[in-house]
Design a protein around this motif. Sequence first.
Motif, mmCIF file in Angstrom:
data_model
loop_
_atom_site.group_PDB
_atom_site.id
_atom_site.type_symbol
_atom_site.label_atom_id
_atom_site.label_comp_id
_atom_site.label_asym_id
_atom_site.label_seq_id
_atom_site.Cartn_x
_atom_site.Cartn_y
_atom_site.Cartn_z
ATOM 1 N N GLU A 15 0.873 -1.168 0.000
ATOM 2 C CA GLU A 15 0.000 0.000 0.000
ATOM 3 C C GLU A 15 0.913 1.222 0.000
ATOM 4 N N VAL A 16 0.719 2.086 -0.953
ATOM 5 C CA VAL A 16 1.615 3.224 -1.139
ATOM 6 C C VAL A 16 0.937 4.497 -0.647
ATOM 7 N N ARG A 17 1.675 5.238 0.167
ATOM 8 C CA ARG A 17 1.267 6.578 0.577
ATOM 9 C C ARG A 17 2.383 7.516 0.151
ATOM 10 N N SER A 18 2.036 8.677 -0.326
ATOM 11 C CA SER A 18 3.045 9.642 -0.737
ATOM 12 C C SER A 18 2.673 11.000 -0.180
ATOM 13 N N ALA A 19 3.642 11.634 0.471
ATOM 14 C CA ALA A 19 3.405 12.952 1.047
ATOM 15 C C ALA A 19 4.749 13.621 1.281
ATOM 16 N N GLY A 20 4.705 14.896 1.553
ATOM 17 C CA GLY A 20 5.936 15.627 1.799
ATOM 18 C C GLY A 20 5.788 16.587 2.960
ATOM 19 N N SER A 21 6.922 16.930 3.558
ATOM 20 C CA SER A 21 6.892 17.866 4.675
ATOM 21 C C SER A 21 6.572 19.284 4.199
ATOM 22 N N LEU A 22 6.987 19.615 3.002
ATOM 23 C CA LEU A 22 6.663 20.908 2.380
ATOM 24 C C LEU A 22 6.307 20.666 0.911
ATOM 25 N N PRO A 23 5.141 20.068 0.650
ATOM 26 C CA PRO A 23 4.821 19.714 -0.731
ATOM 27 C C PRO A 23 4.590 20.935 -1.617
ATOM 28 N N ALA A 24 4.935 20.767 -2.874
ATOM 29 C CA ALA A 24 4.689 21.807 -3.880
ATOM 30 C C ALA A 24 3.193 21.872 -4.170
ATOM 31 N N ASP A 25 2.801 22.859 -4.927
ATOM 32 C CA ASP A 25 1.394 22.991 -5.314
ATOM 33 C C ASP A 25 0.984 21.961 -6.361
ATOM 34 N N GLU A 26 1.967 21.514 -7.159
ATOM 35 C CA GLU A 26 1.684 20.541 -8.206
ATOM 36 C C GLU A 26 2.915 19.669 -8.422
ATOM 37 N N VAL A 27 2.696 18.527 -9.047
ATOM 38 C CA VAL A 27 3.805 17.645 -9.368
ATOM 39 C C VAL A 27 4.639 18.295 -10.468
ATOM 40 N N ASN A 28 5.942 18.216 -10.324
ATOM 41 C CA ASN A 28 6.877 18.794 -11.285
ATOM 42 C C ASN A 28 6.575 18.258 -12.695
ATOM 43 N N PRO A 29 6.277 19.124 -13.646
ATOM 44 C CA PRO A 29 5.991 18.672 -15.008
ATOM 45 C C PRO A 29 7.136 17.855 -15.618
ATOM 46 N N ALA A 30 8.372 18.174 -15.281
ATOM 47 C CA ALA A 30 9.500 17.397 -15.802
ATOM 48 C C ALA A 30 9.497 15.989 -15.225
ATOM 49 N N ALA A 31 9.080 15.826 -13.976
ATOM 50 C CA ALA A 31 8.974 14.498 -13.373
ATOM 51 C C ALA A 31 7.862 13.699 -14.052
ATOM 52 N N ILE A 32 6.760 14.363 -14.343
ATOM 53 C CA ILE A 32 5.655 13.688 -15.049
ATOM 54 C C ILE A 32 6.140 13.187 -16.402
ATOM 55 N N GLU A 33 6.849 14.035 -17.134
ATOM 56 C CA GLU A 33 7.359 13.653 -18.459
ATOM 57 C C GLU A 33 8.384 12.531 -18.354
ATOM 58 N N ALA A 34 9.311 12.640 -17.411
ATOM 59 C CA ALA A 34 10.346 11.609 -17.245
ATOM 60 C C ALA A 34 9.721 10.255 -16.897
ATOM 61 N N MET A 35 8.700 10.265 -16.070
ATOM 62 C CA MET A 35 8.033 9.009 -15.713
ATOM 63 C C MET A 35 7.224 8.465 -16.889
ATOM 64 N N ARG A 36 6.605 9.355 -17.642
ATOM 65 C CA ARG A 36 5.843 8.929 -18.826
ATOM 66 C C ARG A 36 6.767 8.207 -19.810
ATOM 67 N N GLU A 37 8.011 8.659 -19.910
ATOM 68 C CA GLU A 37 8.980 8.036 -20.810
ATOM 69 C C GLU A 37 9.230 6.568 -20.475
ATOM 70 N N VAL A 38 9.044 6.179 -19.217
ATOM 71 C CA VAL A 38 9.275 4.785 -18.813
ATOM 72 C C VAL A 38 7.963 4.057 -18.525
ATOM 73 N N GLY A 39 6.858 4.637 -19.005
ATOM 74 C CA GLY A 39 5.573 3.960 -18.932
ATOM 75 C C GLY A 39 4.841 4.070 -17.602
ATOM 76 N N VAL A 40 5.185 5.055 -16.801
ATOM 77 C CA VAL A 40 4.511 5.247 -15.518
ATOM 78 C C VAL A 40 3.837 6.614 -15.539
ATOM 79 N N ASP A 41 2.519 6.632 -15.345
ATOM 80 C CA ASP A 41 1.756 7.874 -15.398
ATOM 81 C C ASP A 41 1.528 8.407 -13.985
ATOM 82 N N ILE A 42 2.145 9.549 -13.675
ATOM 83 C CA ILE A 42 1.925 10.198 -12.384
ATOM 84 C C ILE A 42 1.224 11.547 -12.571
#
Length: 115
Positions: A15-42
């Motif tokens: 069971e996965v939980r994800s959180a941060g002590s000081l989270p950003a307002d949105e997920v980094n678009p570059a992280a979304i793109e980098a993950m999409r490149e390896v078939g993982v949609d975040i």
Amino acid sequence: MAAGFLTHLAGDRVEVRSAGSLPADEVNPAAIEAMREVGVDIATATPKVLTAEAVQASDCVITMGCGDACPVFPGRTYLDWQLDDPAGKGVEAVRPIRDDIRRRVEALIAEIAPR
């Protein structure tokens, strides 16, 4: 990215939980793109604040430089992964971070949820 890999690679074995002590307002678009490149949609992930309740409900807590801001409870396994922060970086700079996270997640799965 770690939560995306963990969900993708371990499926219902964890069971996965994800959180941060000081989270950003949105997920980094570059992280979304980098993950999409390896078939993982975040793309639908939303940053959340780390709560004491989430930590207390977890067996294993992976931190990434949150230091004293992260709650600590006895009986939990804590791993602090020292990683470069992808915030504000382009996809070229995020790829090596993504690959490092994937290696760490694969090792974690082998340890806590082997097939």
